[in-house]
Design a protein around this motif. Structure first.
Motif, PDB file in Angstrom:
ATOM      1  N   SER A  85       2.966   2.461  -3.392  1.00  0.00           N
ATOM      2  CA  SER A  85       3.526   3.748  -3.000  1.00  0.00           C
ATOM      3  C   SER A  85       2.476   4.838  -3.082  1.00  0.00           C
ATOM      4  O   SER A  85       1.356   4.633  -3.574  1.00  0.00           O
ATOM      5  N   ASP A  86       2.851   6.003  -2.592  1.00  0.00           N
ATOM      6  CA  ASP A  86       2.013   7.187  -2.706  1.00  0.00           C
ATOM      7  C   ASP A  86       2.924   8.373  -2.966  1.00  0.00           C
ATOM      8  O   ASP A  86       3.887   8.587  -2.223  1.00  0.00           O
ATOM      9  N   ASP A  87       2.638   9.119  -4.025  1.00  0.00           N
ATOM     10  CA  ASP A  87       3.443  10.283  -4.381  1.00  0.00           C
ATOM     11  C   ASP A  87       2.788  11.530  -3.805  1.00  0.00           C
ATOM     12  O   ASP A  87       1.607  11.797  -4.064  1.00  0.00           O
ATOM     13  N   PHE A  97       7.942  11.386 -13.628  1.00  0.00           N
ATOM     14  CA  PHE A  97       8.467  11.546 -12.265  1.00  0.00           C
ATOM     15  C   PHE A  97       9.783  10.787 -12.188  1.00  0.00           C
ATOM     16  O   PHE A  97       9.854   9.619 -12.568  1.00  0.00           O
ATOM     17  N   VAL A  98      10.839  11.455 -11.708  1.00  0.00           N
ATOM     18  CA  VAL A  98      12.175  10.838 -11.636  1.00  0.00           C
ATOM     19  C   VAL A  98      12.692  10.948 -10.195  1.00  0.00           C
ATOM     20  O   VAL A  98      13.481  11.846  -9.874  1.00  0.00           O
ATOM     21  N   PRO A  99      12.258  10.048  -9.303  1.00  0.00           N
ATOM     22  CA  PRO A  99      12.711  10.123  -7.911  1.00  0.00           C
ATOM     23  C   PRO A  99      13.981   9.327  -7.660  1.00  0.00           C
ATOM     24  O   PRO A  99      14.264   8.333  -8.342  1.00  0.00           O
ATOM     25  N   VAL A 100      14.747   9.772  -6.685  1.00  0.00           N
ATOM     26  CA  VAL A 100      15.843   8.988  -6.120  1.00  0.00           C
ATOM     27  C   VAL A 100      15.260   8.227  -4.928  1.00  0.00           C
ATOM     28  O   VAL A 100      14.686   8.840  -4.014  1.00  0.00           O
ATOM     29  N   ILE A 101      15.389   6.906  -4.941  1.00  0.00           N
ATOM     30  CA  ILE A 101      14.771   6.044  -3.936  1.00  0.00           C
ATOM     31  C   ILE A 101      15.820   5.574  -2.933  1.00  0.00           C
ATOM     32  O   ILE A 101      16.892   5.104  -3.325  1.00  0.00           O
ATOM     33  N   GLY A 130      11.724   8.593  -0.931  1.00  0.00           N
ATOM     34  CA  GLY A 130      12.558   9.327  -1.864  1.00  0.00           C
ATOM     35  C   GLY A 130      11.855  10.554  -2.417  1.00  0.00           C
ATOM     36  O   GLY A 130      10.794  10.967  -1.942  1.00  0.00           O
ATOM     37  N   GLY A 131      12.443  11.124  -3.433  1.00  0.00           N
ATOM     38  CA  GLY A 131      11.873  12.312  -4.037  1.00  0.00           C
ATOM     39  C   GLY A 131      12.677  12.739  -5.244  1.00  0.00           C
ATOM     40  O   GLY A 131      13.807  12.282  -5.463  1.00  0.00           O
ATOM     41  N   GLY A 132      12.079  13.641  -6.021  1.00  0.00           N
ATOM     42  CA  GLY A 132      12.755  14.126  -7.207  1.00  0.00           C
ATOM     43  C   GLY A 132      11.846  15.012  -8.026  1.00  0.00           C
ATOM     44  O   GLY A 132      10.717  15.334  -7.631  1.00  0.00           O
ATOM     45  N   PRO A 133      12.294  15.426  -9.206  1.00  0.00           N
ATOM     46  CA  PRO A 133      11.496  16.327 -10.042  1.00  0.00           C
ATOM     47  C   PRO A 133      10.348  15.599 -10.742  1.00  0.00           C
ATOM     48  O   PRO A 133      10.423  14.411 -11.029  1.00  0.00           O
ATOM     49  N   PHE A 134       9.290  16.360 -11.029  1.00  0.00           N
ATOM     50  CA  PHE A 134       8.167  15.825 -11.793  1.00  0.00           C
ATOM     51  C   PHE A 134       7.749  16.847 -12.845  1.00  0.00           C
ATOM     52  O   PHE A 134       8.007  18.052 -12.719  1.00  0.00           O
ATOM     53  N   LEU A 135       7.085  16.366 -13.890  1.00  0.00           N
ATOM     54  CA  LEU A 135       6.556  17.221 -14.948  1.00  0.00           C
ATOM     55  C   LEU A 135       5.215  16.666 -15.394  1.00  0.00           C
ATOM     56  O   LEU A 135       5.108  15.479 -15.713  1.00  0.00           O
ATOM     57  N   SER A 181       7.728  14.130  -3.409  1.00  0.00           N
ATOM     58  CA  SER A 181       8.252  13.037  -2.595  1.00  0.00           C
ATOM     59  C   SER A 181       7.422  11.778  -2.813  1.00  0.00           C
ATOM     60  O   SER A 181       6.292  11.838  -3.306  1.00  0.00           O
ATOM     61  N   THR A 182       7.980  10.642  -2.445  1.00  0.00           N
ATOM     62  CA  THR A 182       7.269   9.383  -2.543  1.00  0.00           C
ATOM     63  C   THR A 182       7.650   8.496  -1.366  1.00  0.00           C
ATOM     64  O   THR A 182       8.763   8.584  -0.840  1.00  0.00           O
ATOM     65  N   ILE A 183       6.715   7.659  -0.952  1.00  0.00           N
ATOM     66  CA  ILE A 183       6.944   6.731   0.154  1.00  0.00           C
ATOM     67  C   ILE A 183       6.181   5.454  -0.135  1.00  0.00           C
ATOM     68  O   ILE A 183       5.086   5.498  -0.742  1.00  0.00           O
ATOM     69  N   GLY A 184       6.735   4.302   0.233  1.00  0.00           N
ATOM     70  CA  GLY A 184       6.050   3.058  -0.066  1.00  0.00           C
ATOM     71  C   GLY A 184       6.790   1.843   0.432  1.00  0.00           C
ATOM     72  O   GLY A 184       7.777   1.937   1.185  1.00  0.00           O
ATOM     73  N   GLY A 185       6.313   0.703   0.017  1.00  0.00           N
ATOM     74  CA  GLY A 185       6.903  -0.580   0.391  1.00  0.00           C
ATOM     75  C   GLY A 185       6.802  -1.557  -0.754  1.00  0.00           C
ATOM     76  O   GLY A 185       6.095  -1.326  -1.741  1.00  0.00           O
ATOM     77  N   TYR A 186       7.493  -2.683  -0.644  1.00  0.00           N
ATOM     78  CA  TYR A 186       7.485  -3.682  -1.695  1.00  0.00           C
ATOM     79  C   TYR A 186       7.570  -5.066  -1.078  1.00  0.00           C
ATOM     80  O   TYR A 186       8.028  -5.248   0.051  1.00  0.00           O
TER      81      TYR A 186
END
Length: 243
Positions: free
Chosen positions: A83-85, A192-196, A206-211, A234-239
């Motif tokens: 992934s990449d944030d 980092f707490v993203p919703v995927i 996905g995306g979410g808050p970070f600290l 935001s984040t995007i990726g594959g698995y």
């Protein structure tokens, strides 16, 4: 009216072809339901009947739980996620030292790889590359952040994947107008707490808050500004892989 006749004729012809094709398609019946005109075999169980509106389905037709639906999906053991944030929105970056403060906006690339050593539990690492500038300086950063995470399914194609780690980052700081720069490093706590969401197999966004909070910050072997950042990312990726 004469100009409309060819269009109407073409529409009627297309509709006729579609109706003919649909009539020629074989009708799909449930496996336990005999086609029209045939008799069910001797001793065969009666065909299943859908429950009436407002009635609960029998236990055998109950939908599987989310965990069963996601078996073999995102977060499966031995799975690898790449992934990449991307920090795509403006964020407030505050620094303080001896009562002074400043703010700026930045964009950071953070490619990462995570491996699920157990179901939903991931261990990985992230490469941190950034460039930011304001009226006074240009700063280039590069670092590495080991991290852990845990994927929490909230639906067949959605989950919450919180991750946390500690990063070591090398910093090159130079005046914006040119001149001699200084080097240093910082140690940062990152969360980092993203919703995927998975709009397609083996792909997520996905995306979410970070600290991010600096635990240690030095320039030329002396203490420097300790920064804290909070915002949306935001984040995007594959698995691939997984049992």
């Amino acid at each position: 009216m004469k100009r409309l006749r060819p269009v109407l004729a073409l529409a009627a012809f297309t509709t006729l072809l579609a109706a003919t094709a649909f009539a020629q398609e074989p009708q799909d019946y449930p496996q336990d339901y005999p086609p029209p005109g045939s008799q069910p075999p001797q001793g065969a169980p009666p065909p299943s009947v859908a429950p009436a509106p407002g009635e609960a389905p029998p236990p055998g037709n109950a939908p599987p739980p989310v965990a069963a639906t996601l078996a073999g999906g995102f977060g499966a053991v031995t799975q690898i996620a790449i992934s990449d944030d991307l920090q795509l929105v403006a964020k407030r970056h505050s620094e303080s030292l001896a009562g002074s403060s400043m703010s700026l906006t930045s964009v950071t690339l953070a490619p990462a790889i995570d491996y699920f050593v157990a179901s939903s539990f991931s261990v990985g690492g992230q490469l941190l590359i950034g460039f930011l500038s304001d009226d006074a300086r240009d700063v280039t950063t590069i670092g590495l952040s080991p991290r852990i995470g845990y994927n929490i399914p909230i639906g067949p194609t959605a989950s919450i994947w919180p991750r946390a780690g500690v990063a070591y980052v090398h910093v090159s700081d130079s005046p914006a107008g040119g001149g001699t720069g200084i080097g240093g490093y910082k140690v940062t706590l990152r969360a980092f707490v993203p919703v995927i969401f998975q709009p397609a197999p083996h792909f997520f966004i996905g995306g979410g808050p970070f600290l991010n909070t600096d635990l240690v910050s030095q320039r030329n072997m002396t203490d420097y500004y300790k920064a804290s950042e909070f915002g949306l990312q935001s984040t995007i990726g594959g698995y691939f892989g997984g049992l």
